[in-house]
Motif scaffolding. Structure first.
Motif, PDB file in Angstrom:
ATOM      1  N   THR A 139       0.870  -1.183  -0.038  1.00 30.61           N
ATOM      2  CA  THR A 139      -0.090   0.015   0.106  1.00 30.61           C
ATOM      3  C   THR A 139       0.912   1.218  -0.046  1.00 30.61           C
ATOM      4  OG1 THR A 139      -0.127   0.064   2.372  1.00 30.61           O
ATOM      5  CG2 THR A 139      -1.818  -1.152   1.305  1.00 30.61           C
ATOM      6  N   ASP A 140       0.156   2.619  -0.219  1.00 37.92           N
ATOM      7  CA  ASP A 140       1.023   3.613  -0.054  1.00 37.92           C
ATOM      8  C   ASP A 140       1.806   3.693   1.110  1.00 37.92           C
ATOM      9  OD1 ASP A 140       0.124   4.515  -2.644  1.00 37.92           O
ATOM     10  OD2 ASP A 140      -1.248   6.035  -1.879  1.00 37.92           O
ATOM     11  N   ALA A 141       1.245   3.627   2.225  1.00 37.63           N
ATOM     12  CA  ALA A 141       1.757   3.515   3.539  1.00 37.63           C
ATOM     13  C   ALA A 141       3.035   2.764   3.681  1.00 37.63           C
ATOM     14  CB  ALA A 141       0.716   3.102   4.733  1.00 37.63           C
ATOM     15  N   GLY A 142       3.258   1.657   2.818  1.00 38.69           N
ATOM     16  CA  GLY A 142       4.342   0.605   2.965  1.00 38.69           C
ATOM     17  C   GLY A 142       5.380   0.706   1.771  1.00 38.69           C
ATOM     18  N   LEU A 143       5.298   1.769   0.978  1.00 40.59           N
ATOM     19  CA  LEU A 143       6.260   1.970  -0.098  1.00 40.59           C
ATOM     20  C   LEU A 143       7.652   2.241   0.396  1.00 40.59           C
ATOM     21  CD1 LEU A 143       4.275   4.299  -2.693  1.00 40.59           C
ATOM     22  CD2 LEU A 143       5.217   2.030  -3.149  1.00 40.59           C
ATOM     23  N   GLY A 144       7.953   2.594   1.400  1.00 35.10           N
ATOM     24  CA  GLY A 144       9.396   2.810   1.941  1.00 35.10           C
ATOM     25  C   GLY A 144       9.942   1.482   2.262  1.00 35.10           C
ATOM     26  N   LEU A 145       9.056   0.446   2.205  1.00 37.84           N
ATOM     27  CA  LEU A 145       9.797  -0.895   2.726  1.00 37.84           C
ATOM     28  C   LEU A 145      10.512  -1.623   1.685  1.00 37.84           C
ATOM     29  CD1 LEU A 145       6.769  -2.142   4.919  1.00 37.84           C
ATOM     30  CD2 LEU A 145       8.963  -1.251   5.499  1.00 37.84           C
ATOM     31  N   VAL A 146      10.109  -1.180   0.328  1.00 40.80           N
ATOM     32  CA  VAL A 146      10.805  -2.166  -0.830  1.00 40.80           C
ATOM     33  C   VAL A 146      11.523  -1.073  -1.553  1.00 40.80           C
ATOM     34  CG1 VAL A 146       9.955  -3.216  -2.730  1.00 40.80           C
ATOM     35  CG2 VAL A 146       8.461  -3.172  -0.691  1.00 40.80           C
ATOM     36  N   VAL A 147      12.649  -1.708  -2.243  1.00 38.95           N
ATOM     37  CA  VAL A 147      13.508  -0.872  -3.025  1.00 38.95           C
ATOM     38  C   VAL A 147      13.129  -1.239  -4.585  1.00 38.95           C
ATOM     39  CG1 VAL A 147      15.992  -0.150  -3.678  1.00 38.95           C
ATOM     40  CG2 VAL A 147      15.496  -0.688  -1.428  1.00 38.95           C
ATOM     41  N   ALA A 193      17.780 -10.034  -5.668  1.00 39.55           N
ATOM     42  CA  ALA A 193      18.481  -9.484  -4.785  1.00 39.55           C
ATOM     43  C   ALA A 193      17.393  -8.987  -3.744  1.00 39.55           C
ATOM     44  CB  ALA A 193      19.674  -8.880  -4.717  1.00 39.55           C
ATOM     45  N   GLU A 194      16.855  -8.271  -4.199  1.00 34.35           N
ATOM     46  CA  GLU A 194      15.967  -7.285  -3.447  1.00 34.35           C
ATOM     47  C   GLU A 194      14.528  -8.239  -2.905  1.00 34.35           C
ATOM     48  OE1 GLU A 194      13.645  -4.150  -1.391  1.00 34.35           O
ATOM     49  OE2 GLU A 194      15.675  -4.670  -1.758  1.00 34.35           O
ATOM     50  N   LEU A 195      14.338  -9.142  -3.773  1.00 37.08           N
ATOM     51  CA  LEU A 195      13.300 -10.085  -3.293  1.00 37.08           C
ATOM     52  C   LEU A 195      13.757 -11.152  -1.943  1.00 37.08           C
ATOM     53  CD1 LEU A 195      10.448 -11.481  -3.637  1.00 37.08           C
ATOM     54  CD2 LEU A 195      11.564 -12.681  -5.320  1.00 37.08           C
ATOM     55  N   GLN A 196      15.011 -11.429  -2.415  1.00 38.29           N
ATOM     56  CA  GLN A 196      15.728 -12.088  -1.319  1.00 38.29           C
ATOM     57  C   GLN A 196      16.001 -11.416  -0.173  1.00 38.29           C
ATOM     58  OE1 GLN A 196      16.428 -15.611  -1.940  1.00 38.29           O
ATOM     59  NE2 GLN A 196      16.441 -15.404   0.580  1.00 38.29           N
ATOM     60  N   ARG A 197      16.095 -10.208  -0.082  1.00 40.47           N
ATOM     61  CA  ARG A 197      16.370  -9.689   1.047  1.00 40.47           C
ATOM     62  C   ARG A 197      15.060  -9.152   1.942  1.00 40.47           C
ATOM     63  NH1 ARG A 197      15.237  -4.438   3.296  1.00 40.47           N
ATOM     64  NH2 ARG A 197      14.151  -3.719   1.377  1.00 40.47           N
ATOM     65  N   LEU A 198      14.022  -9.357   1.162  1.00 47.86           N
ATOM     66  CA  LEU A 198      12.736  -9.099   1.843  1.00 47.86           C
ATOM     67  C   LEU A 198      12.490 -10.347   2.654  1.00 47.86           C
ATOM     68  CD1 LEU A 198      10.718  -7.068  -0.828  1.00 47.86           C
ATOM     69  CD2 LEU A 198      11.505  -6.201   1.142  1.00 47.86           C
ATOM     70  N   ILE A 199      12.634 -11.556   1.994  1.00 44.26           N
ATOM     71  CA  ILE A 199      12.367 -12.846   2.430  1.00 44.26           C
ATOM     72  C   ILE A 199      13.306 -12.971   3.675  1.00 44.26           C
ATOM     73  CG2 ILE A 199      12.321 -15.263   2.139  1.00 44.26           C
ATOM     74  CD1 ILE A 199      11.729 -14.577  -0.850  1.00 44.26           C
ATOM     75  N   ASP A 200      14.617 -12.631   3.678  1.00 48.14           N
ATOM     76  CA  ASP A 200      15.307 -12.719   4.745  1.00 48.14           C
ATOM     77  C   ASP A 200      14.938 -11.934   5.933  1.00 48.14           C
ATOM     78  OD1 ASP A 200      16.992 -14.467   3.405  1.00 48.14           O
ATOM     79  OD2 ASP A 200      18.325 -12.910   2.790  1.00 48.14           O
ATOM     80  N   ALA A 201      14.397 -10.749   5.571  1.00 44.38           N
ATOM     81  CA  ALA A 201      13.999  -9.878   6.748  1.00 44.38           C
ATOM     82  C   ALA A 201      12.702 -10.431   7.146  1.00 44.38           C
ATOM     83  CB  ALA A 201      13.885  -8.308   6.332  1.00 44.38           C
ATOM     84  N   ALA A 202      11.944 -11.164   6.610  1.00 35.67           N
ATOM     85  CA  ALA A 202      10.599 -12.035   7.175  1.00 35.67           C
ATOM     86  C   ALA A 202      11.035 -13.063   7.990  1.00 35.67           C
ATOM     87  CB  ALA A 202       9.751 -12.267   6.006  1.00 35.67           C
ATOM     88  N   VAL A 203      12.005 -13.951   7.396  1.00 35.08           N
ATOM     89  CA  VAL A 203      12.377 -15.104   8.336  1.00 35.08           C
ATOM     90  C   VAL A 203      13.093 -14.574   9.624  1.00 35.08           C
ATOM     91  CG1 VAL A 203      14.465 -16.652   8.110  1.00 35.08           C
ATOM     92  CG2 VAL A 203      13.063 -16.382   6.142  1.00 35.08           C
ATOM     93  N   SER A 204      13.784 -13.432   9.673  1.00 37.77           N
ATOM     94  CA  SER A 204      14.475 -12.966  11.036  1.00 37.77           C
ATOM     95  C   SER A 204      13.527 -12.086  11.769  1.00 37.77           C
ATOM     96  CB  SER A 204      15.811 -12.087  10.470  1.00 37.77           C
ATOM     97  OG  SER A 204      15.279 -10.944  10.001  1.00 37.77           O
ATOM     98  N   GLY A 205      12.094 -12.039  11.437  1.00 38.27           N
ATOM     99  CA  GLY A 205      11.339 -11.094  11.995  1.00 38.27           C
ATOM    100  C   GLY A 205      11.427  -9.790  12.011  1.00 38.27           C
ATOM    101  N   GLU A 206      12.116  -9.187  10.997  1.00 37.29           N
ATOM    102  CA  GLU A 206      12.348  -7.884  10.855  1.00 37.29           C
ATOM    103  C   GLU A 206      11.267  -7.040  10.120  1.00 37.29           C
ATOM    104  OE1 GLU A 206      16.193  -7.065   9.384  1.00 37.29           O
ATOM    105  OE2 GLU A 206      17.174  -8.495  10.903  1.00 37.29           O
ATOM    106  N   LEU A 207      10.522  -7.970   9.119  1.00 32.93           N
ATOM    107  CA  LEU A 207       9.636  -7.541   8.382  1.00 32.93           C
ATOM    108  C   LEU A 207       8.203  -8.529   8.134  1.00 32.93           C
ATOM    109  CD1 LEU A 207       8.721  -5.492   6.109  1.00 32.93           C
ATOM    110  CD2 LEU A 207       9.829  -6.865   4.481  1.00 32.93           C
ATOM    111  N   ALA A 208       7.432  -8.054   8.145  1.00 30.40           N
ATOM    112  CA  ALA A 208       5.962  -8.929   8.103  1.00 30.40           C
ATOM    113  C   ALA A 208       5.698  -9.023   6.621  1.00 30.40           C
ATOM    114  CB  ALA A 208       4.663  -8.305   8.675  1.00 30.40           C
ATOM    115  N   LEU A 209       5.596 -10.244   6.354  1.00 29.53           N
ATOM    116  CA  LEU A 209       4.932 -10.748   4.938  1.00 29.53           C
ATOM    117  C   LEU A 209       3.208 -10.863   4.798  1.00 29.53           C
ATOM    118  CD1 LEU A 209       7.504 -12.989   3.050  1.00 29.53           C
ATOM    119  CD2 LEU A 209       7.433 -10.649   3.150  1.00 29.53           C
TER     120      LEU A 209
END
Length: 372
Positions: A139-147, A193-209
């Protein structure tokens, strides 16, 4: 979408490679709305069109005016058959060098094959870019989470124009209080690489999917049509209120244009989409394709169903234009029993017939003094 190790995400439930949810679809919806979650979209694929003629060519073969599309500007297009029926749909974004098309996974191969057949001698080169870029929804509110990827210095972020009426578009649903304005959606093209970064962040609990169930709930609540859900072999854009974002009424000729203009100006779409609030007391959720009835008469079919974090069980359905939706007796027939429903009109039965065509008087009815 590129192969992604989504199975490592705690609580992940996948089907055919698509993340359905990560343990809590309703929680994931709220996180998307707040801007604290992102949604990997393995159910979406990316096509690319390069070449000097790409925009004028796409303009000539689709429902959207694209010749002057500015880099970074988001829109969408439909490919229609000669009778104006929807064959393909795509989100569109150009970066000055390449036009990127984001499409439902099951439509990607067929659309690419059709584009390749339509090249003729023009300077265009369509290709499947799904191994180059993946799609992440936010959503618009979450645009800053993704490069976003930016191969030509233009960030590849498709900002869904729905429900705004675009240039040359026509809206049938009321503009006031349209639910599509409540949550604005984006689809971001990212590198592996960015997709993998997001998945790694979700695995570590830093980001919600968030999974497809959460994304679909927000879409259904916004009355937003989708190729893989609302479109069948008879669909014309008027029936789904798709004229507002995917059709330009004032552009040049394209396949299906005559039907589009005729239905809007002189007729009515034979069917129309409605929104349903479903009775959730028995915890029965209908499935797409389930019939919608008034009494014993079937008036249409369910196309999309979801459980919304605020509205509860909701659905979209396509019904006969003349279907009466007022009063009691509206039910969805499911394998587990009937579910009562309350309808909200999206496309009204009088949609279309927009042209005020003057009637020529019959010769016999003219005043006597004017007859030859």
């Amino acid at each position: 979408m590129m192969d992604a190790d989504l199975g490592r995400v705690p609580g992940a439930v996948l089907a055919a490679g698509v993340l359905q949810h990560a343990g809590g679809p309703l929680i994931e919806q709220r996180a998307l709305v707040r801007g604290t979650a992102v949604a990997p979209r393995a159910d979406r694929r990316v096509l690319a069109v390069t070449g000097e003629d790409r925009l004028s060519w796409l303009d000539s073969v689709t429902s959207q005016a694209l010749t002057r599309l500015e880099p970074g500007r988001s829109t969408e297009l439909l490919v229609l058959d000669p009778q104006g029926r929807v064959e393909h749909a795509a989100a569109v974004l150009d970066d000055g060098e390449t036009t990127w098309l984001i499409v439902d996974r099951d439509d990607a191969d067929a659309l690419l094959a059709w584009l390749l057949r339509m090249r003729f001698r023009l300077r265009v080169a369509p290709r499947d870019a799904s191994d180059e870029l993946a799609v992440v929804g936010v959503t618009d509110a979450g645009l800053g989470l993704v490069v976003p990827a930016a191969p030509h210095e233009v960030p590849l972020v498709w900002k869904d124009p729905w429900p705004e009426i675009g240039p040359g578009g026509v809206g049938y649903a009321p503009e006031a209080d349209h639910p599509g304005y409540a949550v604005r959606w984006n689809e971001v093209l990212v590198t592996e690489a960015e997709l993998q970064r997001l998945i790694d962040a979700a695995v570590s609990g830093e980001l919600a999917l968030a999974g497809a169930m959460a994304v679909e709930a927000l879409r259904v609540a916004a009355w937003r049509p989708r190729w893989s859900a609302e479109v069948d072999e008879r669909t014309i854009p008027h029936e789904l209120d798709w004229m507002r974002t995917a059709v330009h009424m004032d552009k040049g000729c394209y396949r299906g244009q005559e039907t589009v203009a005729k239905v809007h100006n002189l007729g009515h779409p034979p069917r129309r989409v409605i929104a349903l609030q479903l009775d959730g007391s028995d915890d029965i959720l209908p499935a797409p394709g389930d019939p919608l009835r008034v009494g014993e008469a079937e008036i249409g079919r369910i196309t999309s169903v979801a459980r919304h974090h605020e509205d509860g069980p909701i659905a979209l359905a396509v019904v006969k234009r003349s279907a009466a939706l007022d009063g009691d007796g509206l039910v969805v027939s499911t394998a587990e029993g009937d579910v009562t429903a309350t309808a909200t009109t999206v496309v009204p039965p009088d949609a279309g017939a927009a042209a005020a065509v003057p009637r020529m008087p019959r010769l016999s009815r003219r005043p006597a003094a004017t007859r030859p």
